[in-house]
Design a protein around this motif. Structure first.
Motif, PDB file in Angstrom:
ATOM      1  N   TYR A 148      40.802 111.698 -13.632  1.00  0.00           N
ATOM      2  CA  TYR A 148      40.338 112.292 -12.381  1.00  0.00           C
ATOM      3  C   TYR A 148      39.384 113.449 -12.662  1.00  0.00           C
ATOM      4  O   TYR A 148      39.457 114.094 -13.720  1.00  0.00           O
ATOM      5  CB  TYR A 148      41.523 112.806 -11.562  1.00  0.00           C
ATOM      6  CG  TYR A 148      42.420 111.704 -11.057  1.00  0.00           C
ATOM      7  CD1 TYR A 148      42.240 111.147  -9.794  1.00  0.00           C
ATOM      8  CD2 TYR A 148      43.450 111.200 -11.856  1.00  0.00           C
ATOM      9  CE1 TYR A 148      43.059 110.128  -9.331  1.00  0.00           C
ATOM     10  CE2 TYR A 148      44.274 110.174 -11.401  1.00  0.00           C
ATOM     11  CZ  TYR A 148      44.076 109.651 -10.145  1.00  0.00           C
ATOM     12  OH  TYR A 148      44.879 108.644  -9.704  1.00  0.00           O
ATOM     13  N   ALA A 149      38.514 113.712 -11.707  1.00  0.00           N
ATOM     14  CA  ALA A 149      37.554 114.806 -11.855  1.00  0.00           C
ATOM     15  C   ALA A 149      38.248 116.158 -11.852  1.00  0.00           C
ATOM     16  O   ALA A 149      37.786 117.106 -12.500  1.00  0.00           O
ATOM     17  CB  ALA A 149      36.513 114.746 -10.739  1.00  0.00           C
ATOM     18  N   ALA A 150      39.367 116.257 -11.121  1.00  0.00           N
ATOM     19  CA  ALA A 150      40.128 117.509 -11.059  1.00  0.00           C
ATOM     20  C   ALA A 150      41.582 117.189 -10.789  1.00  0.00           C
ATOM     21  O   ALA A 150      41.894 116.162 -10.176  1.00  0.00           O
ATOM     22  CB  ALA A 150      39.579 118.438  -9.988  1.00  0.00           C
ATOM     23  N   TYR A 151      42.453 118.074 -11.256  1.00  0.00           N
ATOM     24  CA  TYR A 151      43.883 117.934 -10.974  1.00  0.00           C
ATOM     25  C   TYR A 151      44.199 118.832  -9.791  1.00  0.00           C
ATOM     26  O   TYR A 151      44.282 120.053  -9.916  1.00  0.00           O
ATOM     27  CB  TYR A 151      44.690 118.325 -12.204  1.00  0.00           C
ATOM     28  CG  TYR A 151      46.203 118.314 -12.009  1.00  0.00           C
ATOM     29  CD1 TYR A 151      46.805 117.607 -10.968  1.00  0.00           C
ATOM     30  CD2 TYR A 151      47.040 119.016 -12.872  1.00  0.00           C
ATOM     31  CE1 TYR A 151      48.171 117.597 -10.792  1.00  0.00           C
ATOM     32  CE2 TYR A 151      48.421 119.013 -12.707  1.00  0.00           C
ATOM     33  CZ  TYR A 151      48.975 118.308 -11.666  1.00  0.00           C
ATOM     34  OH  TYR A 151      50.347 118.305 -11.494  1.00  0.00           O
ATOM     35  N   ILE A 179      46.540 115.956 -18.870  1.00  0.00           N
ATOM     36  CA  ILE A 179      45.926 116.569 -20.049  1.00  0.00           C
ATOM     37  C   ILE A 179      44.439 116.744 -19.784  1.00  0.00           C
ATOM     38  O   ILE A 179      43.699 115.761 -19.608  1.00  0.00           O
ATOM     39  CB  ILE A 179      46.145 115.692 -21.295  1.00  0.00           C
ATOM     40  CG1 ILE A 179      47.633 115.387 -21.480  1.00  0.00           C
ATOM     41  CG2 ILE A 179      45.582 116.367 -22.539  1.00  0.00           C
ATOM     42  CD1 ILE A 179      47.914 114.284 -22.467  1.00  0.00           C
ATOM     43  N   SER A 180      43.978 117.993 -19.747  1.00  0.00           N
ATOM     44  CA  SER A 180      42.571 118.255 -19.457  1.00  0.00           C
ATOM     45  C   SER A 180      41.696 117.855 -20.647  1.00  0.00           C
ATOM     46  O   SER A 180      42.104 117.955 -21.809  1.00  0.00           O
ATOM     47  CB  SER A 180      42.358 119.728 -19.129  1.00  0.00           C
ATOM     48  OG  SER A 180      42.660 120.544 -20.244  1.00  0.00           O
ATOM     49  N   PHE A 181      40.480 117.403 -20.353  1.00  0.00           N
ATOM     50  CA  PHE A 181      39.567 116.991 -21.410  1.00  0.00           C
ATOM     51  C   PHE A 181      39.135 118.163 -22.283  1.00  0.00           C
ATOM     52  O   PHE A 181      38.836 117.988 -23.472  1.00  0.00           O
ATOM     53  CB  PHE A 181      38.333 116.313 -20.812  1.00  0.00           C
ATOM     54  CG  PHE A 181      38.605 114.933 -20.281  1.00  0.00           C
ATOM     55  CD1 PHE A 181      39.122 113.943 -21.097  1.00  0.00           C
ATOM     56  CD2 PHE A 181      38.334 114.620 -18.957  1.00  0.00           C
ATOM     57  CE1 PHE A 181      39.376 112.667 -20.613  1.00  0.00           C
ATOM     58  CE2 PHE A 181      38.577 113.347 -18.468  1.00  0.00           C
ATOM     59  CZ  PHE A 181      39.097 112.367 -19.295  1.00  0.00           C
ATOM     60  N   ASP A 182      39.081 119.366 -21.712  1.00  0.00           N
ATOM     61  CA  ASP A 182      38.641 120.526 -22.498  1.00  0.00           C
ATOM     62  C   ASP A 182      39.784 121.205 -23.250  1.00  0.00           C
ATOM     63  O   ASP A 182      39.583 122.224 -23.917  1.00  0.00           O
ATOM     64  CB  ASP A 182      37.920 121.544 -21.610  1.00  0.00           C
ATOM     65  CG  ASP A 182      38.804 122.070 -20.472  1.00  0.00           C
ATOM     66  OD1 ASP A 182      40.027 121.805 -20.484  1.00  0.00           O
ATOM     67  OD2 ASP A 182      38.272 122.746 -19.575  1.00  0.00           O
ATOM     68  N   GLY A 183      41.007 120.670 -23.139  1.00  0.00           N
ATOM     69  CA  GLY A 183      42.135 121.202 -23.897  1.00  0.00           C
ATOM     70  C   GLY A 183      42.753 122.468 -23.351  1.00  0.00           C
ATOM     71  O   GLY A 183      43.595 123.081 -24.005  1.00  0.00           O
ATOM     72  N   THR A 184      42.398 122.885 -22.136  1.00  0.00           N
ATOM     73  CA  THR A 184      42.896 124.149 -21.591  1.00  0.00           C
ATOM     74  C   THR A 184      44.216 124.008 -20.839  1.00  0.00           C
ATOM     75  O   THR A 184      44.872 125.012 -20.573  1.00  0.00           O
ATOM     76  CB  THR A 184      41.852 124.765 -20.645  1.00  0.00           C
ATOM     77  OG1 THR A 184      41.592 123.843 -19.581  1.00  0.00           O
ATOM     78  CG2 THR A 184      40.555 125.064 -21.395  1.00  0.00           C
ATOM     79  N   GLU A 211      50.416 119.160 -18.924  1.00  0.00           N
ATOM     80  CA  GLU A 211      51.637 119.124 -18.110  1.00  0.00           C
ATOM     81  C   GLU A 211      52.383 117.827 -18.385  1.00  0.00           C
ATOM     82  O   GLU A 211      51.765 116.762 -18.547  1.00  0.00           O
ATOM     83  CB  GLU A 211      51.285 119.234 -16.627  1.00  0.00           C
ATOM     84  CG  GLU A 211      52.487 119.208 -15.685  1.00  0.00           C
ATOM     85  CD  GLU A 211      52.079 119.416 -14.237  1.00  0.00           C
ATOM     86  OE1 GLU A 211      51.072 120.094 -13.982  1.00  0.00           O
ATOM     87  OE2 GLU A 211      52.769 118.878 -13.350  1.00  0.00           O
ATOM     88  N   ILE A 212      53.707 117.921 -18.448  1.00  0.00           N
ATOM     89  CA  ILE A 212      54.564 116.750 -18.618  1.00  0.00           C
ATOM     90  C   ILE A 212      55.583 116.769 -17.492  1.00  0.00           C
ATOM     91  O   ILE A 212      56.326 117.737 -17.338  1.00  0.00           O
ATOM     92  CB  ILE A 212      55.283 116.762 -19.974  1.00  0.00           C
ATOM     93  CG1 ILE A 212      54.278 116.805 -21.126  1.00  0.00           C
ATOM     94  CG2 ILE A 212      56.190 115.535 -20.110  1.00  0.00           C
ATOM     95  CD1 ILE A 212      54.921 117.024 -22.478  1.00  0.00           C
ATOM     96  N   ARG A 228      51.575 124.099 -19.283  1.00  0.00           N
ATOM     97  CA  ARG A 228      51.193 125.148 -20.222  1.00  0.00           C
ATOM     98  C   ARG A 228      49.669 125.233 -20.326  1.00  0.00           C
ATOM     99  O   ARG A 228      48.983 124.209 -20.397  1.00  0.00           O
ATOM    100  CB  ARG A 228      51.799 124.896 -21.596  1.00  0.00           C
ATOM    101  CG  ARG A 228      51.566 126.042 -22.573  1.00  0.00           C
ATOM    102  CD  ARG A 228      52.376 125.885 -23.838  1.00  0.00           C
ATOM    103  NE  ARG A 228      52.032 126.925 -24.801  1.00  0.00           N
ATOM    104  CZ  ARG A 228      52.594 128.117 -24.849  1.00  0.00           C
ATOM    105  NH1 ARG A 228      53.551 128.414 -23.972  1.00  0.00           N
ATOM    106  NH2 ARG A 228      52.237 129.017 -25.732  1.00  0.00           N
ATOM    107  N   LEU A 229      49.167 126.474 -20.345  1.00  0.00           N
ATOM    108  CA  LEU A 229      47.747 126.750 -20.551  1.00  0.00           C
ATOM    109  C   LEU A 229      47.493 127.082 -22.018  1.00  0.00           C
ATOM    110  O   LEU A 229      48.326 127.718 -22.672  1.00  0.00           O
ATOM    111  CB  LEU A 229      47.282 127.916 -19.675  1.00  0.00           C
ATOM    112  CG  LEU A 229      47.399 127.741 -18.156  1.00  0.00           C
ATOM    113  CD1 LEU A 229      47.039 129.036 -17.450  1.00  0.00           C
ATOM    114  CD2 LEU A 229      46.499 126.609 -17.684  1.00  0.00           C
ATOM    115  N   SER A 230      46.335 126.674 -22.521  1.00  0.00           N
ATOM    116  CA  SER A 230      46.011 126.955 -23.919  1.00  0.00           C
ATOM    117  C   SER A 230      45.794 128.449 -24.159  1.00  0.00           C
ATOM    118  O   SER A 230      45.908 128.922 -25.293  1.00  0.00           O
ATOM    119  CB  SER A 230      44.748 126.191 -24.328  1.00  0.00           C
ATOM    120  OG  SER A 230      43.627 126.615 -23.547  1.00  0.00           O
TER     121      SER A 230
END
Length: 245
Positions: A38-41, A72-77, A80-81, A102-104
Motif C-alpha cells: 500500500y502507498a500508506a498505512y 513493514i515500511s519500505f524505508d525501514g522506519t 508492526e506484527i 516499533r519505530l527504527s
C-alpha cells in the motif's frame, strides 16, 4: 518473565500438536494468506508510515479464525506484527488482538516478550463486530485492554485508557468481487487518535472501492481510498494491491 512466557508458549504448542489430528478429524482446517503493498498505512484516521508491504496468513477451524499480519515500511522506519483470534457465531464476531509496533528511531532495545507497563510495545484489544450477512452494513467496537495508559501531569503513566474506537460501514456490492464502502470511525474515551484530549471525536471518514481479480487459485486485490480525518483536518488518498491465495 521471558522464560515464563516461553514455557507457556511451549505448553500451548505441545497441546496443539496433540489435539490437532483430532480437530482435523471433526473440522477441516483451512489456510489462506497473501502479500500486499500500500502507498500508506492508515489506521483509524492517522498515517502510521508511508509505502509498506503486508504479509499475512490465516487459519480457520469451524467458527474460529487465527490471523497474523505484518506491516513493514519500505524505508525501514516502521514495523508492526499483529495477531487476531476471532470466533464467529451468526452475525456476530468476537476478537482478541495483539498489536506490536516499533519505530527504527527508538533507542531502547527491542524485546518482543516485554509486556511490562511503560516498557511494552504491545497493545491488546477486544473487538465486537455486528456484520449481518443479509444487510449491507456493519458496526464494530474496539477497546484497548492493556498496553496503553493515560499520561499523568508529572510524566508518569496512570490508569489504562480503555481507549475505544467505534466504526460503522455501509457498502454496495456491484458484483461478488467489487465493493464500494463508506466507513465512519470515532475515537471514544481519551486515546491516541485524539492525543488523549477528547472523550469523543470523529477521526476517520473513508470512501473505499475494492476490486478482486481472480487468477486461477489466487486473487489480486485492488483498493483505492479517499480518507478524511475531521479531528486533525487532514486528507489522504491511498491505494494498494497484492496477491491472496
Amino acid at each position: 518473565m521471558k522464560s515464563s512466557i516461553l514455557k507457556r508458549i511451549s505448553i500451548i504448542f505441545l497441546i496443539a500438536i496433540y489435539f490437532l489430528p483430532q480437530m482435523q478429524a471433526r473440522e477441516k482446517i483451512t489456510v489462506s494468506g497473501g502479500l500486499e503493498a500500500y502507498a500508506a498505512y492508515m489506521w483509524r484516521g492517522g498515517k502510521q508510515c508511508d509505502a509498506h508491504v503486508v504479509p499475512n496468513i490465516s487459519l480457520k477451524w469451524g467458527g474460529f479464525t487465527l490471523q497474523s499480519f505484518g506491516f513493514i515500511s519500505f524505508d525501514g522506519t516502521y514495523k508492526e506484527i499483529d495477531w487476531d483470534l476471532s470466533y464467529r457465531v451468526g452475525d456476530f464476531a468476537f476478537h482478541l488482538a495483539d498489536y506490536y509496533a516499533r519505530l527504527s528511531s527508538w533507542t531502547t532495545p527491542e524485546n518482543y516478550f516485554n509486556f511490562k507497563k511503560g516498557q511494552t510495545n504491545h497493545i491488546q484489544e477486544a473487538i465486537i463486530c455486528y456484520e449481518p450477512q443479509k444487510l449491507p452494513f456493519a458496526v464494530r467496537w474496539f477497546t484497548f485492554l492493556h498496553g496503553n495508559w493515560l499520561p499523568e501531569a508529572d510524566g508518569t503513566l496512570g490508569k489504562p485508557t480503555f481507549s475505544s474506537y467505534l466504526e460503522a460501514e455501509v457498502f454496495h456490492d456491484f458484483s461478488e468481487n467489487s465493493r464500494l464502502s463508506l466507513i465512519g470511525g470515532a475515537s471514544v474515551f481519551k486515546g491516541m487518535p485524539t492525543n488523549y484530549t477528547k472523550d469523543f471525536a470523529v477521526v476517520n471518514v473513508e470512501l473505499r472501492y475494492a476490486y478482486s481479480l481472480s487468477v486461477k487459485a489466487a486473487n489480486i486485490p485492488l483498493t483505492v481510498s479517499f480518507i478524511v480525518n475531521p479531528f486533525d483536518k487532514k486528507v489522504w488518498l491511498n491505494a494498494g494491491t497484492g496477491i491472496r491465495f
